[in-house]
Design a protein around this motif. Structure first.
Motif, PDB file in Angstrom:
ATOM      1  N   THR A   2       0.786  -1.157  -0.252  1.00 23.47           N
ATOM      2  CA  THR A   2      -0.311  -0.264  -0.103  1.00 23.47           C
ATOM      3  C   THR A   2       1.195   1.677   0.140  1.00 23.47           C
ATOM      4  O   THR A   2       0.717   2.115  -1.239  1.00 23.47           O
ATOM      5  CB  THR A   2      -0.975   0.401   1.179  1.00 23.47           C
TER       6      THR A   2
ATOM      7  N   GLU B  70      -6.713   8.377   0.762  1.00 22.87           N
ATOM      8  CA  GLU B  70      -5.807   7.352  -0.310  1.00 22.87           C
ATOM      9  C   GLU B  70      -5.740   6.005   0.318  1.00 22.87           C
ATOM     10  O   GLU B  70      -5.413   5.356  -0.517  1.00 22.87           O
ATOM     11  CB  GLU B  70      -4.724   8.929  -0.869  1.00 22.87           C
TER      12      GLU B  70
ATOM     13  N   ALA C  91      -7.623   3.163  -0.255  1.00 20.21           N
ATOM     14  CA  ALA C  91      -8.245   3.171  -1.181  1.00 20.21           C
ATOM     15  C   ALA C  91      -7.381   2.617  -2.251  1.00 20.21           C
ATOM     16  O   ALA C  91      -7.599   1.643  -2.550  1.00 20.21           O
ATOM     17  CB  ALA C  91      -8.484   4.565  -2.034  1.00 20.21           C
ATOM     18  N   ARG C  92      -6.195   2.898  -1.911  1.00 24.88           N
ATOM     19  CA  ARG C  92      -4.130   1.924  -2.233  1.00 24.88           C
ATOM     20  C   ARG C  92      -4.730   0.084  -1.748  1.00 24.88           C
ATOM     21  O   ARG C  92      -4.527  -0.158  -2.708  1.00 24.88           O
ATOM     22  CB  ARG C  92      -3.650   2.804  -2.207  1.00 24.88           C
TER      23      ARG C  92
ATOM     24  N   GLU D 102      -7.208  -1.335  -3.869  1.00 26.30           N
ATOM     25  CA  GLU D 102      -6.732  -1.234  -5.255  1.00 26.30           C
ATOM     26  C   GLU D 102      -5.698  -2.494  -4.806  1.00 26.30           C
ATOM     27  O   GLU D 102      -5.906  -3.788  -6.043  1.00 26.30           O
ATOM     28  CB  GLU D 102      -6.926  -0.219  -5.156  1.00 26.30           C
ATOM     29  N   VAL D 103      -5.117  -3.028  -4.128  1.00 29.09           N
ATOM     30  CA  VAL D 103      -3.572  -3.663  -4.156  1.00 29.09           C
ATOM     31  C   VAL D 103      -4.036  -5.468  -3.727  1.00 29.09           C
ATOM     32  O   VAL D 103      -4.043  -6.286  -4.203  1.00 29.09           O
ATOM     33  CB  VAL D 103      -3.518  -3.071  -3.415  1.00 29.09           C
TER      34      VAL D 103
ATOM     35  N   ASP E 245      -9.160  -5.972  -4.752  1.00 28.40           N
ATOM     36  CA  ASP E 245      -9.269  -5.764  -6.565  1.00 28.40           C
ATOM     37  C   ASP E 245      -8.623  -7.116  -6.973  1.00 28.40           C
ATOM     38  O   ASP E 245      -9.314  -8.004  -7.375  1.00 28.40           O
ATOM     39  CB  ASP E 245      -9.180  -4.923  -6.938  1.00 28.40           C
TER      40      ASP E 245
ATOM     41  N   GLN F  85     -15.098   2.961   3.678  1.00 33.03           N
ATOM     42  CA  GLN F  85     -14.816   2.925   2.158  1.00 33.03           C
ATOM     43  C   GLN F  85     -14.769   1.052   1.695  1.00 33.03           C
ATOM     44  O   GLN F  85     -14.617   0.490   1.182  1.00 33.03           O
ATOM     45  CB  GLN F  85     -13.363   3.077   2.035  1.00 33.03           C
TER      46      GLN F  85
ATOM     47  N   TRP G  99     -16.992  -1.098  -0.976  1.00 36.06           N
ATOM     48  CA  TRP G  99     -16.468  -1.915  -1.635  1.00 36.06           C
ATOM     49  C   TRP G  99     -17.047  -3.419  -1.439  1.00 36.06           C
ATOM     50  O   TRP G  99     -17.350  -4.341  -2.578  1.00 36.06           O
ATOM     51  CB  TRP G  99     -14.792  -1.464  -1.525  1.00 36.06           C
TER      52      TRP G  99
END
Length: 919
Positions: A130, A235, A238-239, A242-243, A246, A338, A342
């Motif tokens: 991250t 941020e 969110a990262r 994503e890493v 996701d 967040q 998700w």
């Protein structure tokens, strides 16, 4: 706190060399599903309700996976909480293929799965990925050095980082006078502040901004030692999604609900507590916080930074309340919010647990508002590191399940283990303690009766035979299945003191040890009130200020989201949203009850102090005298009990509101009541290591059934008011009835505690007992008292004491009493920073101590109730081992001690002769 065994392949300690246990024709062992009638599910509980081992490193080959899951199913386990292999985390396609193959093997057996969301803990780093390329996302804080001076040379080492505030402030009445600030930023050289202070009281502050790592959870956890993300910022989370998240969706499909019940986030936090002592204290910080603070509160945070650090008074309380409220909003939105969003998009619950759940004092620095964060989890969870039942933090389970009930969530989780009995730090030579089957069952019972419905497990179950594991899994599965869903039914709510903590919290150099005694008392009152209710078998819900503000009063109860309470207990709560205070006033007017423990209403979100809150305080509690009930024509009652008198809470409630469960005095029974699918469901546990038998009564009627979680069998229960119950050590029993009755509301009366009679003790003339460096004097104000004790401290900085001692030559029998009762008065303009104590001594020389909570620095008159249950054997006591014998008392001493005073200081108090209070 999570426990990771990096070297082991399987958490349970099972070998993979054993032959697989197969079903018919070599097919995998299949666990029972959930789509069956209740009786069938109770006899053979569904997979998702059984214990789910945490399996961080799954066998890599298909044969090993099949063997592992077959053995787990044969031993009664319901599935696993798991993740892709930690080695080459998220990067090895070989590990991804093995992971999916293992999930498929589990699903062929009908197993339930949870997704552990990180390579170790605390969650958010994705094994370090991250923060790659983004050091600006690391957790940050304001480091604080401070010193007080009465004038003269000042030298102060500055914390590392960029200076944010370097100033000195005049001090008056324990508060900072911000307009009189002296800028000292030019006085720093080579990391040290030097200043010649003018005469007078000054507080010198140095605040710097820097990254947080040394001494924090990130640096001391048992997992990877890595810098951590900043939960105040959007941020990094969110990262992380994503890493990390996701990557799972990319390999398993967008609909992760096809695989998993929930995700499992593990101990994220702001890192704003030092677990190893540092030279400075800390506040959480982030680049976006100043803008968010001003947008939320209408003024810049820079204007009140000194108030966040030190000092008393309304201005400081408002600043702190606004600051920690902003922190709570940011953490709950940017991290938990967040992840919840998700998970919603991927059809899976968001779950997991927070850090330092047991200490409410740790909640503000780690989360701003712990309860607010819990409410952003679809499957709020907890951590339980012990399997000694008496040590199990059931109150955390109740906090978690209360958040779930308020949000209408059916799933709660505990990460259960016997970690405290097994893990030993370097140099700790204590032998490992092997917990028993009974102790594990008792530990899980405590959590289930407090609302937990899923158990993930770090138990190794070393040397446990298969039949014991099957019994534990079936017991757990039956109880969790029977208790999941619906709504808790209880007349009692206990306020979680988030708003009060926000108003009073100041940072510390190690854990929360630097907090003033008055703030420490918030946690003590909260814990003692909770323990008293639990020990009495009284079920209750924790509620936050938001729930109290959103509720509405109807039919004599405060109602929100399908929950209803007739009595609200406020443990050391002086701050709530104004709408919450208004609702409590309305509850009282409508015939409900409000009990304030250790504090009275003062502040709201509209004012510090708040005039309207003061009006409500006066209406409910009058002059605030402890132990006096105020009623109205509708049957409502309000009661204030001073700090230290939490032990009288249950007896006071018994005088007004009958319990849902009636049982013999001293029975080790605990209970919860839920309404599920039109049925009234009751779970009763024996919370002790010895078998118990007796007759109990439940407030229920109609068709009744008894459900035995030990056997899976059921039988009719003809009369809820006359239940013969026999429970083995840490046993339990479930009951269902078609209807519930409201527990009886016993008409309260104005005056003393409901049901209490006060009787005088044999007359005696007291004497003064003072320490070496105290000069004491007694003035009798009337025959038989009261007496005023004046004590002058003759030496500074030493431990001094002064008591008024009542002695008898013959035994005084208080064995049937509930408390000692006396009147106390403290004069105005006294600043003594300690509380009034009571010491008792029996004929054998055993002495015990109780803290009344009455501050000797707070003017006023109060009736003091010192519960006998609050007395603990004194560290200096003589006589035989064990507690004091209240059947043969010889001395009662009232006064103060353990106080490091100042030469010339005078401490005055007035007390009446102690009496016996009986219910």
């Amino acid at each position: 706190m999570s426990v990771l065994r990096w070297a082991s392949v399987v958490v349970l300690g099972w070998g993979c060399s054993v032959s697989a246990v197969a079903g018919e024709g070599g097919a995998p062992v299949a666990l029972p599903g959930a789509d069956r009638p209740f009786a069938e599910r109770f006899a053979s509980p569904p997979a998702e309700e059984r214990i789910l081992p945490i399996l961080h490193t799954m066998p890599g080959e298909a044969e090993g996976q099949e063997a592992w899951f077959d053995q787990a199913a044969a031993r009664g386990f319901g599935g696993v909480a798991t993740n892709v292999n930690f080695k080459d985390y998220l990067k090895s396609e070989e590990h991804w293929a093995a992971f999916r193959r293992g999930l498929e093997a589990a699903q062929r057996r009908g197993m339930s799965l949870w997704l552990y969301d990180e390579r170790g803990y605390p969650s958010g780093l994705a094994g370090g990925q991250t923060l790659e390329g983004h050091p600006e996302w690391e957790a940050r804080g304001l480091l604080i050095a401070q010193v007080e001076t009465a004038g003269g040379p000042v030298s102060l080492d500055c914390p590392p980082g960029a200076p944010v505030l370097v100033a000195a402030y005049p001090v008056a009445g324990g508060a900072l006078e911000l307009p009189g600030a002296v800028d000292l930023s030019a006085r720093i050289q080579d990391g040290k502040l030097s200043w010649e202070a003018p005469a007078g009281a000054w507080r010198v502050l140095v605040l710097t901004e820097d990254r947080l790592y040394e001494g924090t959870h990130a640096a001391v956890s048992l997992a990877d030692k890595l810098p951590y993300i900043n939960l105040l910022m959007p941020e990094p989370t969110a990262r992380f999604l994503e890493v990390n998240h996701d990557a799972y969706a990319a390999r398993l499909g967008k609909d992760l609900g096809k695989w998993f019940v929930s995700t499992f986030t593990d101990e994220p936090s702001l890192m704003s507590i030092f677990m190893r002592k540092q030279p400075w204290s800390v506040l959480p910080w982030s680049p976006n916080l100043p803008e968010a603070f001003e947008k939320r509160n209408g003024y810049p945070v820079s204007s009140v930074l000194p108030h966040l650090v030190w000092g008393a008074g309304p201005a400081a309380e408002k600043a702190r309340h606004d600051f920690w409220g902003t922190v709570g909003d940011l953490v709950s939105e940017h991290y938990f919010g967040q992840i919840q969003d998700w998970c919603d998009r991927h059809d899976v619950l968001s779950g997991g647990h927070l850090l330092c759940e047991e200490s409410v004092l740790a909640h503000p620095p780690l989360y701003g508002d712990f309860f607010q964060c819990l409410r952003r989890l679809d499957a709020p969870s907890m951590d339980c590191l012990t399997s000694v039942p008496s040590e199990v933090p059931w109150q955390v389970a109740r906090l978690v399940s209360s958040a779930a009930d308020l949000e209408g969530r059916a799933v709660t989780m505990s990460e259960a283990s016997d970690h405290s009995q097994r893990w030993r730090a370097a140099g700790d030579t204590r032998p490992v303690y092997a917990v028993t089957e009974d102790e594990i069952r008792g530990s899980l019972n405590r959590q289930m009766v407090a609302g937990i419905t899923t158990f993930t497990s770090y138990y190794r179950f070393k040397d446990f035979p298969d039949d014991a594991l099957v019994r534990l899994n079936e017991w757990t599965g039956r109880c969790c299945m029977a208790l999941k869903g619906g709504r808790q039914v209880t007349d009692l709510a206990v306020a979680y003191p988030a708003d009060t903590l926000k108003a009073h919290f100041t940072p510390s150099r190690e854990w929360t040890r630097d907090l003033p005694a008055g703030v420490q008392r918030i946690q003590k009152v909260y814990n003692e009130a909770s323990r008293a209710l639990f020990a009495a078998g009284r079920d209750f819900t924790y509620v936050d200020g938001r729930a109290l503000a959103e509720a509405r009063v109807r039919r004599g109860a405060l109602r929100v989201n399908g929950l209803a309470w007739r009595v609200v207990v406020l443990p050391a709560v002086d701050t709530l949203p104004l709408k919450a205070w208004e609702n409590l006033h309305a509850l009282w007017r409508a015939g409900g009850g409000v009990v304030a423990l250790g504090a009275l209403p003062v502040n709201s979100d509209k004012g510090f102090p708040c005039e309207r809150t003061g009006e409500i305080r006066d209406a409910l509690f009058g002059n605030g005298v402890s132990g006096e009930v105020r009623t109205n024509g509708q049957g409502g009652f309000a009661l204030h009990l001073a700090a230290g008198q939490e032990g009288l809470l249950v007896r006071a409630l018994d005088g007004v509101l009958a319990p849902d469960l009636s049982m013999p005095a001293g029975a080790p029974l605990r209970m919860t009541h839920r309404r599920i699918d039109g049925q009234e469901v009751y779970f009763l546990i024996n919370d002790g290591p010895e078998a118990w038998a007796g007759v109990v009564s439940l407030c229920a009627e109609g068709d009744g059934m008894r459900w035995d979680p030990a056997t899976g069998q059921s039988a009719e229960e003809p009369d809820a008011r006359d239940i013969s119950l026999s429970l083995g050590p840490y046993g339990g029993m479930l009951f269902t009835f078609s209807r519930a009755e409201k527990p009886e509301w016993r008409e309260p009366r104005d005056g003393g505690l409901p049901g209490m009679t006060v009787a005088a003790l044999p007359p005696t003339e007291p004497v003064a007992l003072g320490g070496e460096h105290v000069r004491g004097d007694i003035h009798r104000l009337a025959d038989g008292g009261p007496w005023t004790v004046m004590a002058d401290v003759t030496k500074s900085g030493v431990d001094v004491f002064q008591f008024l001692c009542f002695s008898w030559q013959a035994d005084v029998d208080l064995s049937g009493a509930a408390c000692l009762v006396f009147d106390a008065e403290v004069p105005a303009a006294q600043t003594c920073a300690t509380t009034m104590l009571v010491v008792v001594r029996d004929a054998r020389g055993v002495e015990a101590l109780a803290d009344t909570g009455v501050p000797l620095g707070g003017a006023g008159r109060t009736r003091v109730y010192a519960p006998l249950s609050a007395f603990q054997r004194a560290g200096w006591s003589g006589g035989p081992a064990g507690p004091v014998d209240f059947a043969q008392l010889r001395d009662i001493r009232i006064g103060w001690g353990g106080y490091f005073g100042t030469q010339g200081e005078r401490v005055v108090f007035t007390v009446s002769a102690p009496k016996s209070g009986k219910f």
